[in-house]
Every structure is written in C-alpha cells, then in structure tokens.
Design an enzyme around this catalytic site. Structure first.
Site, mmCIF file in Angstrom:
data_model
loop_
_atom_site.group_PDB
_atom_site.id
_atom_site.type_symbol
_atom_site.label_atom_id
_atom_site.label_comp_id
_atom_site.label_asym_id
_atom_site.label_seq_id
_atom_site.Cartn_x
_atom_site.Cartn_y
_atom_site.Cartn_z
ATOM 1 N N LYS A 23 0.853 -1.194 0.000
ATOM 2 C CA LYS A 23 0.000 0.000 0.000
ATOM 3 C C LYS A 23 0.888 1.243 0.000
ATOM 4 C CE LYS A 23 -3.936 1.958 2.468
ATOM 5 N NZ LYS A 23 -4.975 1.638 3.445
ATOM 6 N N GLY A 55 -1.113 8.202 -5.386
ATOM 7 C CA GLY A 55 -0.705 6.799 -5.259
ATOM 8 C C GLY A 55 0.084 6.502 -3.995
ATOM 9 N N ARG A 110 1.173 -5.457 3.237
ATOM 10 C CA ARG A 110 0.158 -6.164 4.010
ATOM 11 C C ARG A 110 -0.186 -7.502 3.385
ATOM 12 N NH1 ARG A 110 -5.094 -2.304 2.911
ATOM 13 N NH2 ARG A 110 -5.651 -3.209 0.912
ATOM 14 N N ASP A 135 -16.419 -1.662 -1.934
ATOM 15 C CA ASP A 135 -15.048 -1.886 -2.408
ATOM 16 C C ASP A 135 -14.084 -2.115 -1.247
ATOM 17 O OD1 ASP A 135 -15.877 0.959 -2.224
ATOM 18 O OD2 ASP A 135 -13.745 1.348 -2.392
ATOM 19 N N ASN A 136 -14.567 -1.953 -0.019
ATOM 20 C CA ASN A 136 -13.724 -2.230 1.147
ATOM 21 C C ASN A 136 -14.181 -3.494 1.873
ATOM 22 O OD1 ASN A 136 -12.181 0.029 0.671
ATOM 23 N ND2 ASN A 136 -13.306 1.336 2.089
ATOM 24 N N ASP A 193 -8.666 -2.644 4.449
ATOM 25 C CA ASP A 193 -8.690 -1.212 4.167
ATOM 26 C C ASP A 193 -8.982 -0.372 5.406
ATOM 27 O OD1 ASP A 193 -8.141 -2.042 1.651
ATOM 28 O OD2 ASP A 193 -9.638 -0.825 0.654
#
Ligand code: AMP
Ligand code: MG
Length: 473
Positions: free
Chosen positions: A102, A115, A165, A241-242, A251
């Site tokens: 991440k 990003g 992660r 989306d999490n 997340d």
C-alpha cells in the site's frame, strides 16, 4: 520465498501490470517476524528483501480493477489507486496469502491521487490489523513498514511510507460489481471459478458450488461483523469496495475502537450523515451483501438469492450472542439477553469505557465490584444490575477462578485507543519508533497484564478525546 501469481494469470481484464515505485531513501523500519514465519519468508535474504521492498522489478505485479458502492452511490470503476499486488505465497497452514504493497505509487486507477500513503496512515493500519488479529477478528495483517524521506502532500506535507500487508484475498464485493454492471458475463464466471478454487474449494464438491460459496461468504461476513460489534470496532468506510470476499477486515482508514460506550458513535469525521455509525454496521453488512447478490442474478433465481441472504442475521446473532456470553462469563443465552439491554443503557448513560468495564467485570471477585461502582454516577442502578448478574453467573458450573480466567482471555486489557496511536505516530514522524513498538507489543497480546505497560491501558486524557480521523490519508 516462493512467489506465485494466480491472480495475474486471470488476464488483463482483471488488473493492470503495475510496478512498486520505491520511495526516496526508503527504509524498512518494522518487520513482522511471526507472520513471516507463517509465510516461510526469510527477510535476511537480500533477494527477498529487494522483492518485498519493490526494488526488484516484478513483471507480474499488478493493480486490481474493481467497482463499488461508496456511501450508497455506485462508482462503476475504481481500483487499487495506491496498492500493488506483488503475488501470492503459500502459508505453512496451507492457505494462499496475497502480498500487497500500500502506498506503492500511481496506478492506472489513481484518478487524481498521488498513489502514496503517509506514515501516519500506515502506522494506524499496522497497529489496527495486528490488534484485530490478536482479538481473533479475521483481518488483513501487516508484514512490513517502510518509511522514507519523500514528502507526500495532504493538508500539510507529511512523511511518505509504504505498508506491505497480507490477506487471504484482496477480492472485494466491488470486483463482482465491476464485471456485472458492465455485462461481462465471461469474466464474472472466471472470477467465480477463481474464488471457488482458491478460497472456497470445499464448495466445489457440493451440488451447487456457487450457492454454497455465497452462503459461506454471507456467514463469514456475518461473523466478522459480530466480532466487530462485540469488541467495539468501527470500520468507518464500509463501502462495498472495502468488503472482502474472504470475510476479512481490510482497508483500515478512519476506523475507531470504541472507548466511551456510545452506540451511535461515528468515528469517521468525513461521514457526515453517520451512515457507518457503530450501531448501523450489522445493517450495512447486509446492505453490502445485497449489492453482492445482485451480481449473481443471472446465475441464480431471486428466491435462491434471498434465501442466501437470510443466512446473515441468524449467523450474526448467534455468533454475537456467544461472544457476549463469553465476555460476561455466562453460559445461558437467555440470561445474557435479559441482562445485556440494561447494561448497555447504563454504559451509555454513564459514558462508561466499554473495554474497561468488561475487564473490571472479569476481576469481579477480586474487589472489582467496588471498582465498578466507583466508575458510575448512578451506583444504585449498576448495583441492581450487578446483583441480577451475579445470580446469573452463579449458574455457571465452573469455579470462579476458571470463569474469571476465561473472561480475562476475551476481555482485553489493552485497546488501540486513538490517543495512543497518535502518540506513536508523532514519535515515528520524529524517527523514534519505540512508542510504536511498545504499543504494538501490548496490542498483540492484549489479554496479558504487562504490568510494566500499565500506562498504555489508561483512558484518554482530555486532549486525546477530541482527535479526529477522516478519509484523507
Ligand atoms: P480507501 O477508502 O482508502 O479504500 O480508498 C478509496 C479509493 O481511493 C481506493 O480505490 C484507493 O485506492 C483510492 N485512493 C486513496 N488514496 C489514494 C491516493 N493517495 N492515491 C490514489 N488513490 C487513492
Ligand atoms: Mg479501499
């Protein structure tokens, strides 16, 4: 370390080739040895070190594409805007694990973002994911933390960092939504097959593998949320989306661990309407599963999908009941149901610290009773409740020391309080990782007494009660 590339083999419709872009003067500052052992990763090997840190070019590393319902609205295309999947490794437990960096730099899905991730958010995620694991909540984990001398701009310039992660899967509900809403049936089928093979192989042997897998997803999600509710964890951004298809908490952003008991608490200051308030989490879990089920409306009949969703509530309730019974040292669901609503009313009225209360309750016969009464204004009301509670607990056949020990093994002494994370972050930003390591050390064994670290079990001082966390990180 043997890096596999199963997700990459799905092809271009599922991801974009993306390399990790190391940060300026990046340093490995924390490494999770016990997780590395599970994954048979030897950090002493120079080659492994280079692969993990992104210094070695990995032709199969990628960023995933997905969609998602964010705060109720559908976004047809999202994706890893700052995350890169290096590949998968097989753990000593036989399971496959994703290695995901991440803050790895821009990807085709970064939109207007840079990003990157800041040290603050990487530390928050490291601590939370390891704390959750120690509390037996299915969760992604932290393998390595890198800091750097690269400035990343948020409200102010901050230190850039990356977090490596690990999770069983990074496939989200939003992956299915992405293909379904574009009418990409072949890719949807490919994804179903992929998940059956890698995450739900037991379902392959059943009469209806997809149906069995979806029931398993519903149940895993229900159990994950039951755990959240029992420990007082609030995710903060429960967008589809999490939400992971493997039922893991992923997340970590503006999450919170409940300190003063407040059922309608909203930890994320960007969540103005309280959509993801603590008390709403079980309902949101079902809402998200409903979004997921819609993606299979060409595979299964409406009635079948409804029947699958109907597994959610009983699974969540049963699991929650058993967790709360353990926290209270009771062995009758009925007694627990009779006691819990009044207890919650008292805790809310008194703004009592949720985890401190249960920890003290676990010491009940060692003078904890008086300590508990000292915590409240309305002593009589709590005293009445404790009398009823004591009667219920006497029905437990086990001797008190055993009950107490079992309660102390589920009611943590140490909680990831916001102010503790804040202190650890400020020190790390000055290059001092000692407070972070001290905190991590108690969070990974939160049920142990650690008398030398009593200070980390204390409630927030006044300044620490008003810290805000939001989506920007
Ligand atoms: P999150 O709530 O952290 O899961 O982020 C929501 C979406 O925004 C995800 O698709 C992230 O990858 C993306 N995102 C968040 N921060 C950044 C960033 N700094 N640069 C690019 N994308 C980001
Ligand atoms: Mg996300």
């Amino acid at each position: 370390m043997i890096l596999e590339h199963h997700f990459a083999s799905l092809g271009e419709a599922f991801s974009s080739k993306t390399l990790v872009q190391p940060l300026f003067e990046q340093r490995l500052v924390e490494f999770n040895q016990s997780l590395a052992t599970l994954l048979s990763i030897d950090i002493k090997s120079t080659e492994t070190k280079r692969i993990l840190s992104g210094e070695e070019t990995l032709p199969s590393s990628l960023s995933m594409v997905y969609a998602g319902h964010q705060f109720g609205g559908f976004s047809p295309q999202l994706g890893d805007g700052r995350g890169v999947l290096l590949g998968e490794v097989r753990g000593q437990d036989g399971l496959l694990y994703d290695l995901h960096m991440k803050g790895a730099g821009p990807t085709p899905y970064s939109r207007r973002g840079d990003g990157r991730a800041v040290l603050r958010s990487c530390i928050r995620e490291y601590l939370a994911s390891e704390a959750m694991t120690a509390l037996s909540v299915p969760s992604s984990r932290a393998l390595a933390l890198y800091d750097s001398r690269e400035a990343v701009y948020r409200e102010t310039p901050e230190a850039g960092a990356m977090l490596l992660r690990v999770a069983q899967g990074h496939i989200r509900f939003g992956h299915f939504e992405y293909f379904f809403y574009q009418g990409k049936q072949a890719e949807l089928d490919q994804l179903i097959e992929y998940c059956l093979t890698h995450y739900y192989p037991d379902c392959l042997a059943t009469e209806s593998p997809l149906e069995s897998m979806l029931i398993a997803v519903v149940k895993r999600t229900a159990r994950m949320i039951a755990k959240w509710q029992s420990i007082g964890f609030q995710h903060g951004v429960m967008n589809t989306d999490n939400f992971s298809f493997t039922g893991e908490t992923i997340d970590y952003g503006p999450y919170g661990f409940m300190e003063d008991y407040e059922p309608d608490w909203v930890c994320n200051h960007s969540d103005h309407e309280g959509r993801y308030a603590f008390s709403r989490q079980p309902g949101v879990g079902l809402w998200n599963l409903n979004c997921l089920m819609r993606c299979f409306s060409k595979h299964l009949e409406r009635d079948q999908l409804i029947a699958i969703l109907q597994c959610y509530e009983p699974e969540l309730q049963t699991h929650y009941d058993s967790l709360m019974m353990s926290k209270m040292g009771l062995n009758s669901v009925q007694d627990m149901h009779e006691l819990l609503p009044e207890l919650f009313t008292i805790l809310a009225a008194e703004k009592m610290d949720y985890s401190v209360f249960f920890r003290l309750l676990s010491h009940f016969e060692q003078g904890g009773f008086m300590l508990l009464l000292d915590e409240v204004v309305d002593r009589e009301r709590l005293s009445n409740w404790l009398e009823r509670y004591e009667l219920a607990r006497m029905k437990n056949d086990l001797a008190w020391p055993k009950v107490s020990a079992s309660m102390l093994a589920v009611n943590p002494k140490f909680l990831l309080r916001n102010y503790l994370a804040h202190d650890a972050i400020l020190a790390a930003e000055r290059g001092d990782y000692l407070p972070f390591r001290r905190l991590l050390n108690v969070l990974i064994t939160p049920f142990d007494e650690h008398p030398e670290s009593d200070v980390l079990a204390q409630r927030a001082p006044e300044w620490g009660r008003s810290l805000e966390v939001s989506c920007s990180s």
